[in-house]
Design an enzyme around this catalytic site. Sequence first.
Site, PDB file in Angstrom:
ATOM      1  N   ARG A  53      32.624 -47.492   8.609  1.00  0.00           N
ATOM      2  CA  ARG A  53      31.693 -47.115   7.540  1.00  0.00           C
ATOM      3  C   ARG A  53      30.337 -46.698   8.092  1.00  0.00           C
ATOM      4  O   ARG A  53      29.610 -45.916   7.468  1.00  0.00           O
ATOM      5  CB  ARG A  53      31.553 -48.243   6.513  1.00  0.00           C
ATOM      6  CG  ARG A  53      32.709 -48.313   5.525  1.00  0.00           C
ATOM      7  CD  ARG A  53      32.590 -49.547   4.651  1.00  0.00           C
ATOM      8  NE  ARG A  53      32.658 -50.753   5.441  1.00  0.00           N
ATOM      9  CZ  ARG A  53      33.784 -51.374   5.773  1.00  0.00           C
ATOM     10  NH1 ARG A  53      34.937 -50.932   5.328  1.00  0.00           N
ATOM     11  NH2 ARG A  53      33.758 -52.450   6.535  1.00  0.00           N
ATOM     12  N   GLU A  82      35.086 -64.426  13.814  1.00  0.00           N
ATOM     13  CA  GLU A  82      35.349 -65.751  13.245  1.00  0.00           C
ATOM     14  C   GLU A  82      36.698 -66.266  13.766  1.00  0.00           C
ATOM     15  O   GLU A  82      36.827 -67.427  14.151  1.00  0.00           O
ATOM     16  CB  GLU A  82      35.357 -65.635  11.720  1.00  0.00           C
ATOM     17  CG  GLU A  82      35.256 -66.959  11.013  1.00  0.00           C
ATOM     18  CD  GLU A  82      35.218 -66.784   9.502  1.00  0.00           C
ATOM     19  OE1 GLU A  82      35.121 -65.626   9.050  1.00  0.00           O
ATOM     20  OE2 GLU A  82      35.289 -67.808   8.809  1.00  0.00           O
TER      21      GLU A  82
HETATM   22  P1  5GP Z   1      29.541 -58.567  11.679  1.00  0.00           P
HETATM   23  O1  5GP Z   1      29.958 -58.143  13.047  1.00  0.00           O
HETATM   24  O2  5GP Z   1      28.066 -58.393  11.437  1.00  0.00           O
HETATM   25  O3  5GP Z   1      30.039 -59.920  11.302  1.00  0.00           O
HETATM   26  O4  5GP Z   1      30.314 -57.627  10.671  1.00  0.00           O
HETATM   27  C1  5GP Z   1      29.805 -56.386  10.396  1.00  0.00           C
HETATM   28  C2  5GP Z   1      30.901 -55.371  10.327  1.00  0.00           C
HETATM   29  O5  5GP Z   1      31.897 -55.756   9.395  1.00  0.00           O
HETATM   30  C3  5GP Z   1      30.317 -54.060   9.870  1.00  0.00           C
HETATM   31  O6  5GP Z   1      30.846 -53.019  10.666  1.00  0.00           O
HETATM   32  C4  5GP Z   1      30.740 -53.947   8.419  1.00  0.00           C
HETATM   33  O7  5GP Z   1      31.180 -52.648   8.137  1.00  0.00           O
HETATM   34  C5  5GP Z   1      31.859 -54.942   8.244  1.00  0.00           C
HETATM   35  N1  5GP Z   1      31.666 -55.821   7.076  1.00  0.00           N
HETATM   36  C6  5GP Z   1      31.634 -57.171   7.058  1.00  0.00           C
HETATM   37  N2  5GP Z   1      31.500 -57.634   5.810  1.00  0.00           N
HETATM   38  C7  5GP Z   1      31.429 -56.556   5.010  1.00  0.00           C
HETATM   39  C8  5GP Z   1      31.285 -56.370   3.590  1.00  0.00           C
HETATM   40  O8  5GP Z   1      31.195 -57.301   2.771  1.00  0.00           O
HETATM   41  N3  5GP Z   1      31.227 -55.085   3.147  1.00  0.00           N
HETATM   42  C9  5GP Z   1      31.313 -54.029   3.994  1.00  0.00           C
HETATM   43  N4  5GP Z   1      31.240 -52.790   3.459  1.00  0.00           N
HETATM   44  N5  5GP Z   1      31.479 -54.164   5.317  1.00  0.00           N
HETATM   45  C10 5GP Z   1      31.526 -55.417   5.820  1.00  0.00           C
END
Ligand code: 5GP
Length: 175
Positions: free
Chosen positions: A62, A99
Amino acid sequence: PDLRDLLLSRIRDVPDYPRPGVVFKDITPLLADPAAFGALIDALAALCARHGADKIVGLEARGFILAAPAAAKAEIGFVPIRKAGKLPGATLSQAYELEYGTAEIEVHPEAFAPGDRVLVIDDVLATGGTAEASLSLIRRAGAEVAGVAVLLELAFLDGRSRLTPALAGAPLEAL
Ligand code: 5GP
């Protein structure tokens, strides 16, 4: 404040996706609204100028949707950071903790000129692991971090704290 309200009004909560108990933030209504999407891209392009970025990195998948038009608007180059195995040439790889288990992202090592200032764009900052790994890749490729910009920060997961050491003083902007 007006931009913030407009953007928030176009993000939809989807309960129990991708797993029971998780509320997923769905940005597809925002992408489908040209006023909201256009305002978002304009704001991201303005951040590029404000932080003196020479290149924009988008994080698969995204992040690509937001980063590529912002780069075109800001008249600077776009560089994809992809999940392992997707880039065609030689790559630098960075593993990071999820996780459950680990993930790996990659970049082409020749994507940046030495000392390029790079702004990283993604849709959502959750735990911060993906963004943190991207900053390692950018530095290993010889570039500098101009900042990280996301549409939405899930503050309750405190990704900002996890990302702070890797930012090394560069800004984290959540629109
Ligand atoms: P992080 O590495 O910060 O835990 O996860 C971020 C990544 O997971 C981002 O690339 C994001 O696109 C995706 N992601 C995690 N949770 C969500 C969510 O609730 N909505 C969206 N659109 N993407 C999420």
